[in-house]
Design a protein around this motif. Structure first.
Motif, PDB file in Angstrom:
ATOM      1  N   PRO B  81       0.995  -1.139  -0.051  1.00 47.06           N
ATOM      2  CA  PRO B  81       0.149  -0.047   0.046  1.00 47.06           C
ATOM      3  C   PRO B  81       0.822   1.265  -0.072  1.00 47.06           C
ATOM      4  O   PRO B  81       2.117   1.435   0.445  1.00 47.06           O
ATOM      5  CB  PRO B  81      -0.684  -0.202   1.402  1.00 47.06           C
ATOM      6  N   VAL B  82       0.317   2.128  -0.398  1.00 41.85           N
ATOM      7  CA  VAL B  82       1.228   3.474  -0.619  1.00 41.85           C
ATOM      8  C   VAL B  82       0.958   4.663   0.425  1.00 41.85           C
ATOM      9  O   VAL B  82      -0.077   4.393   1.054  1.00 41.85           O
ATOM     10  CB  VAL B  82       0.897   4.202  -1.807  1.00 41.85           C
ATOM     11  N   ALA B  83       2.059   5.007   0.652  1.00 43.67           N
ATOM     12  CA  ALA B  83       2.198   5.994   1.753  1.00 43.67           C
ATOM     13  C   ALA B  83       1.011   6.806   2.111  1.00 43.67           C
ATOM     14  O   ALA B  83       0.355   7.289   1.082  1.00 43.67           O
ATOM     15  CB  ALA B  83       3.182   6.855   2.024  1.00 43.67           C
ATOM     16  N   VAL B  85       0.688   9.225   3.600  1.00 46.34           N
ATOM     17  CA  VAL B  85       1.068  10.650   3.426  1.00 46.34           C
ATOM     18  C   VAL B  85       0.978  11.329   2.068  1.00 46.34           C
ATOM     19  O   VAL B  85       1.924  10.959   1.269  1.00 46.34           O
ATOM     20  CB  VAL B  85       2.664  10.885   4.172  1.00 46.34           C
ATOM     21  N   SER B  86       0.109  12.211   1.984  1.00 47.25           N
ATOM     22  CA  SER B  86       0.023  13.076   0.580  1.00 47.25           C
ATOM     23  C   SER B  86       1.045  13.813   0.598  1.00 47.25           C
ATOM     24  O   SER B  86       1.366  14.605   1.591  1.00 47.25           O
ATOM     25  CB  SER B  86      -1.150  13.475   0.249  1.00 47.25           C
ATOM     26  N   ARG B  87       1.817  14.226  -0.630  1.00 42.98           N
ATOM     27  CA  ARG B  87       2.765  15.184  -0.439  1.00 42.98           C
ATOM     28  C   ARG B  87       2.264  16.636  -0.191  1.00 42.98           C
ATOM     29  O   ARG B  87       2.959  17.342   0.367  1.00 42.98           O
ATOM     30  CB  ARG B  87       3.173  15.539  -2.173  1.00 42.98           C
ATOM     31  N   ALA B  90       1.298  16.346   4.061  1.00 44.06           N
ATOM     32  CA  ALA B  90       2.241  15.803   4.944  1.00 44.06           C
ATOM     33  C   ALA B  90       2.134  16.662   6.182  1.00 44.06           C
ATOM     34  O   ALA B  90       2.602  17.955   5.983  1.00 44.06           O
ATOM     35  CB  ALA B  90       3.593  15.434   4.591  1.00 44.06           C
ATOM     36  N   ARG B  92       3.911  18.451   8.941  1.00 41.84           N
ATOM     37  CA  ARG B  92       5.248  19.251   8.701  1.00 41.84           C
ATOM     38  C   ARG B  92       5.346  20.386   9.705  1.00 41.84           C
ATOM     39  O   ARG B  92       4.387  21.278   9.559  1.00 41.84           O
ATOM     40  CB  ARG B  92       5.436  19.562   7.154  1.00 41.84           C
ATOM     41  N   LYS B  93       6.299  20.529  10.416  1.00 41.77           N
ATOM     42  CA  LYS B  93       6.370  21.664  11.163  1.00 41.77           C
ATOM     43  C   LYS B  93       6.736  22.956  10.297  1.00 41.77           C
ATOM     44  O   LYS B  93       7.238  22.934   9.248  1.00 41.77           O
ATOM     45  CB  LYS B  93       7.722  21.608  12.241  1.00 41.77           C
ATOM     46  N   HIS B  95       8.129  26.342   8.692  1.00 41.43           N
ATOM     47  CA  HIS B  95       9.356  26.597   8.718  1.00 41.43           C
ATOM     48  C   HIS B  95       9.881  27.805   9.599  1.00 41.43           C
ATOM     49  O   HIS B  95       9.163  28.543   9.837  1.00 41.43           O
ATOM     50  CB  HIS B  95       9.978  27.131   7.270  1.00 41.43           C
ATOM     51  N   ARG B  96      10.853  27.631  10.293  1.00 42.97           N
ATOM     52  CA  ARG B  96      11.180  28.570  11.358  1.00 42.97           C
ATOM     53  C   ARG B  96      12.752  28.385  11.104  1.00 42.97           C
ATOM     54  O   ARG B  96      13.306  27.587  11.275  1.00 42.97           O
ATOM     55  CB  ARG B  96      10.973  28.490  12.788  1.00 42.97           C
ATOM     56  N   SER B  98      16.522  28.403  12.146  1.00 45.49           N
ATOM     57  CA  SER B  98      17.171  27.497  13.288  1.00 45.49           C
ATOM     58  C   SER B  98      17.335  28.410  14.574  1.00 45.49           C
ATOM     59  O   SER B  98      17.898  29.458  14.483  1.00 45.49           O
ATOM     60  CB  SER B  98      18.633  26.824  12.870  1.00 45.49           C
TER      61      SER B  98
END
Lengths: 477, 477
Positions: B81-83, B85-87, B90, B92-93, B95-96, B98
């Motif tokens: 079965p495929v993930a 998680v769709s692109r 997904a 995802r935190k 962006h911040r 570092s």
């Protein structure tokens, strides 16, 4: 007795230092002998106290003499005889520039890039802007993980173009694929001792893991990529694969096999190392999305590099670690400094932010597609049915499998070299014996279209045993 | 049934690819189902054959469909079965950037350099000249050992300034001291399993060897350097030393001990690693010549870096290997690429050839001597007899040993931090327990003279338990 010469190029204090030092080392001034006071010696030599003080300070700093409070300086006891090698007379090979490799007229090395392809003007402006904007950063060690802005830009690029799903916190900037692999090998050594690699496969990755004490198990590669049954049988817990463009054979691993490979990793607690080394260069259709993007939460270490499309001379690569390995990685390398120049990291961050990177990829895809097509045509023309091309359509090289030739690889390589043509040995990619048929690895990245045609013609003559082989030999007849 | 939308941003072929792919993955198009021919589907969708051909080619390349000669395309069997998680979705935190370290008003980190000290104009011109003269080089991997001209210039500099005697063939360019050590650790692992280090000593070197599986044995350091009797007792075959400027205590190893250490190496088949990390910076008299120059034929690995006087951000260092290790080194790293940008190597070669390097060292010696003297004066003023300075006269830091204070290091460090002052923990340099007395490591390279005075005043208040400590706390009262 010491002699100071005002015409000598060396400063007076240095002359005095040298003479005392020599007498200490030769034993002429014995251990614990008292040296004259600064004032006395200055008077005796008709020089300034500073001169004597300077010489004494240096002898003292280096341990030739010692001091006793209120008693002055004394000669140190030195047990070991000093090297007979004087600085001036040490036998030393005269300087010669490092032996350069022979220059080849036709260089089919698979790692060569288009010599005119480097985006010089844009890179220069990015370097200059970086130097102008943040010169103070050059007084700092950067962070081990790499510049934050660069990692953000890599993240966006990877998501957009490679389907890689990750946070910038999972990205690490490295000084080339081998350094990435070295860091990974260190990390995985705790729980693993064997690594399964594709066979044939990338020989440099094998070298890194072998140097890190791993047993490297070659697993055969078929049209569908690494043989999964053989991988299971190898009992290795790590598989190193090149699914988007198998190195060296050039196939794409089909989606079914990709999912099976991921299933192998997830059900067995195994790790996949996905080397996506030249994925930008597909000449028909879009690049193949990464394995990592199919299951961003699996234990897949994704490796990419700027060496193939941009420049191998700048040493810039990156890797995406799975969440499960992050803590261990940070613990292992907590005390490490980065290995990539911060100036070039920041210049690359800017290069990407300004859109140069995407434009450059598009431009190079066209440049290399032309070379690729020229190569295919030349092979068709000069080899015809006597050879089969494997792995065309992508990357910077293709593999030519010879059909009727009885000649072996080494004979072809050495005869080609005699004709000014460089061939990288395909057998270097094979763990264990070379294949039964003769295969040639033909890189086209660094050659002009004209040279590709002429080089392939010449190579066909060498391979197919035609009488008159190369111009030089013809000339000598 | 597929729907193509001309108003969609995605190209038509891509829309078709996405829809077929989804149906394959969801099972709506079952395994081995035959796809319509290109011509039929194009007619059905009222689109060009190129659109359908493009979608099919990509599905084929990625393995979603397969082809049978003269029969067309069929859906591949996909077991996994495929993930989920769709692109696009997904998790995802966001962006911040570092997390940056807290900014300190007074930063006594020993590895900080003068922020204005980098020779920006000269370095820029060397970079530009290099880009102008040899752009084609950027399409090549350089040699693993480093650029030939740079190695020749390093050789001349080392001979002239450090008394190091060697051929350029014995010099290797690396991306910082840690990378040099990592290469050396790999090499020495064949015949050795323990490494003797100075205690206190450089903690980052310990980390590299520990990560390479070495047992690291701390050997006490006295005023004469590493204790030779303790070294012999350790039964280690390798000694890592900093004889020109002991890290962190700052002493110079006296000549007698140097010769004894060399004798230990030569008579026992042992190896010395000489880390000459900041040897350029001596403020009185000439720099102390290297250990290596006393016996260029002994098994001494000499390490130097451009990080201390030039820039730690550029990641440039070098090492000189003894002849006895050359063959093994080349064998181990035969297949390796370099880790340092060729552009920066060539720029540095030019920087040295044009005399900028020597001038820069002279200039920085004056800059740092002023800071060093300011620091000594401030310590004298604010600590007086309640502390002793260890290891002054060289480098970018000194050590302050507190006399009457009953406060420990960690209390001082955290209270100093609360007052905006950074202190690197001296205890990090100690293998095993911290020393009985409290020692502070005080770097002055990155601070202005005014900040040094003010920072030391504040530190004295923290250390000596004066009531009113820092301006911020005062303000809060």
């Amino acid at each position: 007795m010491f002699i100071l010469n005002a015409n000598d190029k060396a400063p007076l204090y240095r002359q005095l230092y040298n003479q005392i030092r020599e007498q200490v080392l030769s034993g002429k001034l014995p251990a614990h002998a008292k040296l004259p006071s600064v004032r006395d010696l200055a008077t005796e030599l008709e020089t300034s106290r500073n001169t004597v003080e300077g010489a004494y300070q240096e002898l003292f700093a280096e341990g030739y003499i010692y001091s006793r409070q209120r008693s002055g300086y004394f000669v140190s006891a030195i047990d070991q005889p000093v090297a007979p090698v004087s600085r001036l007379t040490a036998a030393r090979k005269p300087h010669r520039p490092s032996a350069s490799e022979p220059i080849f007229r036709f260089d089919f090395h698979p790692a060569r890039l288009d010599p005119a392809g480097f985006p010089l003007a844009q890179w220069r402006s990015c370097l200059l802007e970086t130097l102008r904007e943040s010169p103070a950063e050059l007084s700092h060690y950067g962070g081990f993980q790499g510049d934050g802005e660069l990692r953000c830009n890599i993240q966006r690029y990877l998501e957009r173009s490679r389907g890689v799903m990750c946070d910038p916190e999972r990205i690490f900037v490295c000084a080339g694929l081998q350094q990435s692999l070295d860091l990974v090998a260190h990390l995985l050594r705790e729980g693993h001792s064997t690594l399964a690699v594709e066979n044939p496969g990338y020989h440099l990755s094998r070298a890194v893991f072998q140097n890190n004490g791993f047993e490297v198990v070659p697993v055969e590669v078929g049209p569908g990529g690494m043989d999964l049954e053989a991988l299971r049988a190898s009992r290795s817990g790590i598989a190193y694969v090149t699914p988007s463009h198998q190195m060296p054979l050039g196939q794409v691993m089909p989606i079914a096999n990709r999912l099976n490979l991921i299933e192998w990793a997830q059900s067995g607690g195994n790790v996949i190392i996905e080397d996506d080394y030249d994925s930008e260069l597909r000449y028909h259709g879009k690049p193949i999305p990464s394995l990592q993007g199919l299951r961003p939460d699996a234990d897949i270490i994704y490796l990419g590099t700027f060496s193939k499309v941009f420049s191998p001379a700048l040493r810039l690569s990156y890797m995406v670690l799975p969440n499960s390995l992050l803590a261990g990685f940070h613990a292992l390398y907590r005390d490490y400094f980065p290995t990539v120049s911060l100036l070039e990291q920041k210049a690359m961050a800017r290069f990407m932010a300004e859109g140069h990177w995407d434009r450059h990829i598009r431009r190079m895809r066209i440049v290399y597609q032309k070379k690729h097509d020229t190569m295919l045509k030349a092979i068709e023309q000069h080899f015809g049915a006597r050879a089969t091309v494997i792995g065309a359509g992508a990357g910077l090289h293709m593999v030519l499998e010879l059909r009727e030739s009885s000649r072996g690889e080494s004979a072809i390589i050495s005869e080609a070299a005699a004709c000014g043509t460089y061939l990288f040995p395909f057998s270097a990619t094979c763990a264990g014996g070379a294949p039964d048929t003769t295969r040639l690895m033909l890189g086209f990245g660094g050659m002009t279209a004209a040279d590709i045609g002429e080089g392939i013609r010449l190579l066909a003559e060498v391979c197919l045993n035609v009488e008159e082989k190369c111009p030089r030999e013809q000339g000598q007849k």
